[in-house]
Design an enzyme around this catalytic site. Sequence first.
Site, mmCIF file in Angstrom:
data_model
loop_
_atom_site.group_PDB
_atom_site.id
_atom_site.type_symbol
_atom_site.label_atom_id
_atom_site.label_comp_id
_atom_site.label_asym_id
_atom_site.label_seq_id
_atom_site.Cartn_x
_atom_site.Cartn_y
_atom_site.Cartn_z
ATOM 1 N N GLU A 2 1.470 -0.512 -5.032
ATOM 2 C CA GLU A 2 0.502 0.528 -5.346
ATOM 3 C C GLU A 2 1.212 1.871 -5.357
ATOM 4 O O GLU A 2 1.602 2.384 -4.306
ATOM 5 C CB GLU A 2 -0.623 0.576 -4.299
ATOM 6 N N ASP A 13 0.814 -1.219 0.000
ATOM 7 C CA ASP A 13 0.000 0.000 0.000
ATOM 8 C C ASP A 13 0.855 1.280 0.000
ATOM 9 O O ASP A 13 1.896 1.344 0.646
ATOM 10 C CB ASP A 13 -0.854 -0.018 1.287
HETATM 11 C C1 NOJ Z 1 -4.114 3.394 -0.493
HETATM 12 C C2 NOJ Z 1 -5.327 2.603 -0.214
HETATM 13 O O1 NOJ Z 1 -5.706 1.910 -1.377
HETATM 14 C C3 NOJ Z 1 -6.389 3.558 0.274
HETATM 15 O O2 NOJ Z 1 -7.632 2.945 0.372
HETATM 16 C C4 NOJ Z 1 -5.926 4.121 1.589
HETATM 17 O O3 NOJ Z 1 -6.828 5.112 2.015
HETATM 18 C C5 NOJ Z 1 -4.546 4.744 1.476
HETATM 19 N N1 NOJ Z 1 -3.629 3.938 0.746
HETATM 20 C C6 NOJ Z 1 -3.937 4.971 2.823
HETATM 21 O O4 NOJ Z 1 -3.528 3.744 3.373
#
Ligand code: NOJ
Length: 573
Positions: free
Chosen positions: A293, A224
């Site tokens: 991500e 993430d």
């Molecule tokens: C990316 C995640 O996909 C999202 O849902 C989240 O709010 C942020 N990172 C913070 O962790």
Amino acid sequence: MCLKTFVLFVTLYSLTYSARADSQDWWKHATFYQIYPRSFEDSDNDGIGDLQGIINKIDHFPASGVDAVWLSPIFESPQVDQGYDISNYTKVDPAYGTNEILNTLIEEAHSRGVKVVLDFVPNHTSDKHQWFIDSVNGVEEYRDYYVWANAKVDEDGNRVPPNNWISVFKNSAWTWSDERQQYYLHEFASAQPDLNYRNPVVVEAMKNILRFWLDKGVDGFRIDAVPYLFENEDLLDEPLSNLPGYNSTDYEYLDHIYTQNLPETLDMIYQWRQVVDDFVTENGGDARVLMTEAYADINTTMLYFGTADGTRLGAHFSFNFNLITDLNINSTAQDVVDSVNKWLEAIPDIYTSNWVLGNHDNHRVATRLGPDNVDGFNMLKSLLPGVAVTYNGEEIGQENGEVSYEEGQDPSARDPDIFDAVSRDFERTPYQWDDSVNAGFNTGAKPWLPVSEKYHETNLKIEIATAGSSHYKVYQDLAKLRSNEVLLSGDVAIKAVTEDVVLLKRRYENDSVVLLFNKGEEAVDVDVSEDVSARNGILIKSINSTKELGAPVLPANVTLAAHEALVITDKSA
Ligand code: NOJ
Ligand code: MG
């Protein structure tokens, strides 16, 4: 279908199918399916989806032809950001189940040939994590676990944050701690303090979390918020972006040169790759994968895969969000082509492409690109080379749900003025299984987000039961086709035939698979004889197509209805 057409159809459909991929390469052509556990199936009817619910639906994955599931965070969390605020990384949140139930889920998935990928949230913990509590209290071992900084004082003598950094969720990225008499950094909500990756103890603690879950048999991690891991050590102010339409409370107001994609961040990903690769070396078995991500420019995205020469490897793949960020309901065929080519031109040959249409942070593809274009875009994603990623519900053409401000839960949108534009609640409403109460999500308790009214028309059960075609059947056919040699190894070319018609061609030796997709509102006649021979046959068609499966199209003059999409095989390309 006449006999001649039938014979052609069978010959075409029986193109070479390759044996199962090598155990280190299984992911290279895999379909990854993102489960949003909170909204998937609520087995104990408390309004929140759970792991037992996923187990109850486990046959959905092999039936849909997916190779791996990725679970959005299921760890202990106060749920300020729906689990992306973790208070214990090695414990399943009781709302979702227990570590034992997760073990069962992994076993049940594995026994069906389905891999399980967990969400690793390394940039920040919850403010309720014991590490943070100890850090606030100045416990020696945890003092430097987070990014702490002294206050500045402005001209009027008021305490102000150490610099101008802004949180992705708006306003200052710094929150004052009375106990510690310092500010802490949070690039997201104030309940999500950023870990300090300049502390080697933190680095090792986070690697141990990866090792903990690898030991439990997971097949990899989605990582993430990768760009945010490291920040400039001197806490320098970021320059203004000068983007129109933003004010000093908006994240977009600044150009994030000191808080995103630092070289140290890339190095951290490369180190994590080493952790999973070492695990495979020591324990054997199939590759354990990392998917990162990072919403970043294309060149930076490529660096998350590793160095261009492959001397250092990073993520097995970094999500390609271009089909999300480049396209909208008004995009032309050329926009689609440009988006795809931008990726294909940038990715070094040694790395594997991937294609993403949606996730829990972006409006559902059916809503973003039009409900009638779902099949066409699912075809595009499935026929492009490499990995395909599906967000749960895309396989049935589920649209955004209807959520009022009062019902909303997303912490980034708790302001009525921005709710409609910003909230991610719309794409997170429960999965639509059938037409029973709450779409089969549970047996009647109020779901944490409302079930979309559209579930009466759009649900998995109807789409399986229908005698005719459905988005789900199209999706299943595409999944089967993906193991065809043309799609595994074929060349790729994509072009705009008209303003609305995309032609994608995969070719391997004398076999081709061609997508013809009219994403527009009007029927159109196209001449595709340059790319399609007379020896072709329709393999898969969108649900709005009235053409006959197996029948050839007349390449010099194909009439495509509005939103019609066809997957065609061609024997003599
Ligand atoms: C990316 C995640 O996909 C999202 O849902 C989240 O709010 C942020 N990172 C913070 O962790
Ligand atoms: Mg950070």
